[in-house]
Each structure stands twice: as C-alpha cells, then as structure tokens.
Write a protein that holds these residues in place. Structure first.
Motif, mmCIF file in Angstrom:
data_model
loop_
_atom_site.group_PDB
_atom_site.id
_atom_site.type_symbol
_atom_site.label_atom_id
_atom_site.label_comp_id
_atom_site.label_asym_id
_atom_site.label_seq_id
_atom_site.Cartn_x
_atom_site.Cartn_y
_atom_site.Cartn_z
ATOM 1 N N ASN A 251 0.830 -1.204 0.000
ATOM 2 C CA ASN A 251 0.000 0.000 0.000
ATOM 3 C C ASN A 251 0.867 1.257 0.000
ATOM 4 O OD1 ASN A 251 -1.922 2.011 0.543
ATOM 5 N ND2 ASN A 251 -3.157 0.619 1.778
ATOM 6 N N GLU B 152 1.709 4.352 -3.201
ATOM 7 C CA GLU B 152 0.960 5.575 -2.896
ATOM 8 C C GLU B 152 0.928 6.547 -4.067
ATOM 9 O OE1 GLU B 152 2.711 7.210 0.574
ATOM 10 O OE2 GLU B 152 1.473 6.034 1.970
ATOM 11 N N GLY C 154 -2.659 7.558 -4.282
ATOM 12 C CA GLY C 154 -2.684 8.602 -3.266
ATOM 13 C C GLY C 154 -3.732 9.673 -3.487
ATOM 14 N N SER D 105 -6.736 7.982 -2.010
ATOM 15 C CA SER D 105 -6.686 7.403 -0.657
ATOM 16 C C SER D 105 -6.116 8.325 0.405
ATOM 17 C CB SER D 105 -5.850 6.111 -0.682
ATOM 18 O OG SER D 105 -4.504 6.396 -1.038
ATOM 19 N N PHE D 106 -5.420 9.402 0.014
ATOM 20 C CA PHE D 106 -4.811 10.270 1.018
ATOM 21 C C PHE D 106 -5.868 11.005 1.831
ATOM 22 C CE2 PHE D 106 -0.426 11.016 -1.123
ATOM 23 C CZ PHE D 106 0.021 9.841 -0.556
ATOM 24 N N SER E 183 -2.266 7.800 3.544
ATOM 25 C CA SER E 183 -3.289 6.934 2.970
ATOM 26 C C SER E 183 -4.191 6.367 4.061
ATOM 27 C CB SER E 183 -2.624 5.780 2.203
ATOM 28 O OG SER E 183 -3.602 4.869 1.741
ATOM 29 N N THR F 294 -6.145 3.624 3.667
ATOM 30 C CA THR F 294 -6.593 2.322 3.169
ATOM 31 C C THR F 294 -5.953 1.154 3.910
ATOM 32 O OG1 THR F 294 -4.918 2.543 1.425
ATOM 33 C CG2 THR F 294 -7.175 3.144 0.865
#
Length: 402
Positions: A40, A44, A48, A51-52, A68, A70
């Motif tokens: 993961n 990134e 990213g 997910s950031f 992230s 996740t």
C-alpha cells in the motif's frame, strides 16, 4: 490430550498438536496484513490522489502530512489469508471445514460495513446514516449466516425476551454497531484503535481458550494478527491509517468475536465480556450523551472532546517535547489508552467470572472514565472534593467572598 485449568475453574482441553496451528494462524494473518500494508505504502504515488487523508485541518485532525487511509484493506487481507492460504495441520478435518466456513461467512457479512467505510475513505462522500445502516446490515447478516445473535445478556428482565428471535437480532445489531462505531471513534491517534482491538481480542480470545472454544480463539487470533500487521507500520509514526473501512471492519470483527463467545460458552457471562469492551463502549455512549444533551449538537458530529483528544491537548502536548519528531505526542496517547485498557482487561479476565463482580468492574470503569474526563476538561480535579462535583454531576460551588 493435554488438559489445562483456567483461573476461573473452567477446564480447557486442547490437543498439543493444535497449539502450533494456532500460532501459525496468528502469524499468517500478521504477515499478510504487513505485506499488504507495505505494498500500500509503496504504491501511494498511484492511488494517493484517492486514498490520502488530505483534510489535515479538520476538527479532529492532528497530523500535518497526507497519509493513505486504506490500511483496512490489509486487515481484510490478513484475515482472508487464514482460510485461503493457512496451514491448519493438526486440526481434525471437520473442525478445519467449520473454521474456514465460519471465517468466510463472517467476511461476507462484514462486506457492507467495510465497503461503506472504504468508500468514505476514497470519496469522502458517504453519510453517517448510510454507514450506520451498512454496519447494521452486516450485523444482521452475521446473525443470520452464522447464528451470531445474543441468547442472553445476564439481565433478568431481558434474558427471557431474547428468546424471541427478532428481539435477539435487534439487540445484537445494536451491540455490534455500537462496538464498530466505538472503534471508529477512538481511531484518532496513532495506535489507539489498533491497540484497543488487539487488547480486547486478546482478553476475549483468552476466555474462549480457557473454555476450550478453539474456533473463537482462532477468530480472535486472526483479528489480532491482522491488526498487529497494520500496527507495525502505523505506530508510532503513522505511516498508514486504517481509515473508516479498517475501523468498521475490525470493530465488526471484534464485536462478532464477543457475540460468538457468549453464544458458544454458557459459562462466560455477558458482563465479563462487557468489562473487557467497556472503554470503547463507554466512549461512544458518553459521546452521544455529550453531543445530544450537553451541546445540543448532532450525535454524529465530529469534535475534539473525546477522552483521547483531551489527553492529547492537556497532557501529551504539555509533557512530551517533540523536538524534531512531531509524532511523539500523537503516539503518546496510545500509551495512556492501552495502559488503561490492559489493566481493565486483566481485571475482567481474572475477577469477572461472576455477574456481580463483572458488573462492579463495568461500573468502576464508568466512574473512572467520567472522573478522568472531568479532570481533563477542567484542567484540575476541582477545589471541592465532593464525588458529585468530581464526576461532573453538579457544578463546582463558587467560593464565597471574604
């Protein structure tokens, strides 16, 4: 066949050859979770932008860098690795089949909660109401698929009603949703939510192990392994967050372990389990009360008035020097929470084998929580030593003018 006798007098019978597969299960969940966490982080640059956690100025935010959210994907992968890739050498064939089926069915039941959470992590557009409905759906699915619905609460007035299936399903769904949301609420600082889950699963799994319940012990170890694999990259520097998806999933998993422990082990009273889970449960109930009745705000509205948030501002920020490492204060909160929870869990396991003792332990935790909370809110214990003032049940009297 080896026989162990627990501290509460309940005999536990496990063949010696089963102990190694238990360790393998824990290790497998940990390693797969850790691997997905590392993957993961390494990828990134591609995910990213979705997910950031870019809202570093939010009311509950204390981190300054985009991270992230996740980590929950790794937790699901760690648990999923157990039935798909785990070596269950030494288990009787029937037990192996039952264990794999139970884990897969629980993962299937967890999907609504996890998907609602991970969608919120990626889009930041899933409402609190929709997430709550998803958790309730997961709880109802688990009650139906694996019969994980509470048969008793060890409360005389309610136990008779729980024999009626719709009531049992409703009470179970409320309890599971409460624990899942509680883990999400305490997920505010590095290691707090993960450490909480590991400790409560360890306490519940130990009770199941003492009672000879191999399957629930296995479920607890799978959840612990998956969470510790995540914690190895989350704590202390916060390289990865579990996000709502991870909090809802692992909170759901911990709640189902508790429910199945009560369902499958009549010798374990429900109050003893509640004494282990008391901290996150008290946190969510007190937050609802505080927001609704004290602040006239929405129950789901975020704020910085949780116990761990107050400890961060009142204690960690004043006592911990950060120098070049700004994460030290953030990570320090987990030390406070896990120390409290560890002591409460040990007391529950050792002393909570009777309903009166377990009720006393729960009430003691409520009193300590409220007293510490009011101390952190005021910044002092108060000039008046009356218990009602210390607990915030009535205001501190004004000093008379001389």
């Amino acid at each position: 066949m080896a026989m162990n006798k627990n501290v509460n007098g309940v005999e536990s019978v496990f063949p010696p050859e089963v102990m190694l597969p238990l360790l393998e299960t824990f290790s497998l969940a940990l390693l797969f979770s850790l691997f997905i966490c590392m993957l993961n982080i390494l990828t990134e640059r591609w995910h990213g932008r979705f997910s950031f956690d870019i809202d570093v100025n939010g009311v509950q935010k204390v981190h300054k860098n985009m991270v992230s959210r996740t980590g929950g994907v790794a937790m699901v992968a760690g648990v999923l690795a157990v039935p798909f890739y785990g070596s269950l050498v030494g288990y009787p064939l029937a037990l192996q089949t039952e264990t794999n089926a139970l884990i897969l069915l629980l993962l299937l039941a967890a999907l609504p909660a996890f998907l609602a959470g991970i969608t919120e992590d990626l889009t930041k557009q899933v409402s609190v109401r929709l997430r709550l409905c998803a958790i309730l759906t997961s709880a109802m699915l688990a009650a139906w698929l694996v019969e994980a619905h509470l048969p008793r609460l060890d409360i005389w007035a309610l136990d008779g009603v729980l024999h009626w299936l719709p009531v049992s399903f409703a009470v179970t769904a409320f309890a599971v949703a409460g624990v899942s949301n509680a883990i999400n609420i305490v997920d505010g600082f590095h290691g707090v939510a993960g450490g909480t889950v590991v400790i409560i699963l360890a306490g519940t799994g130990f009770l199941a192990w003492q009672g000879g319940d191999l399957i629930v012990t296995l479920l607890a170890l799978a959840g612990m392994g998956a969470t510790i694999g995540f914690l190895l990259l989350n704590y202390p520097t916060g390289r990865l967050f579990m996000g709502d998806g991870g909090a809802y999933f692992i909170g759901f998993w911990a709640a189902e372990v508790a429910v199945l422990t009560i369902v499958r082990n009549p010798a374990i009273n429900a109050w003893q389990i509640l004494a282990i889970y008391a901290y996150p449960v008290i946190e969510v109930l007190f937050s609802m009360y505080r927001r609704k009745f004290l602040r006239s705000a929405l129950v789901g509205a975020p704020d910085r008035l949780h116990l761990h948030s107050l400890f961060y501002r009142r204690v960690a920020c004043n006592k911990i020097r950060i120098a070049r490492h700004a994460w030290r204060r953030n990570a320090g909160v987990a030390c406070f929470v896990t120390a409290w929870l560890s002591a409460a869990t040990i007391a529950a396991v050792l002393l909570g084998d009777t309903v009166p003792a377990a009720v006393a332990l729960v009430m003691a935790q409520v009193v300590v929580y409220v007293a510490v909370y009011m101390r952190l809110v005021r910044g002092h214990w108060g000039r008046c030593r009356h218990p009602a003032v210390i607990l915030g049940l009535r205001p501190q009297p004004r000093s008379r003018a001389i």
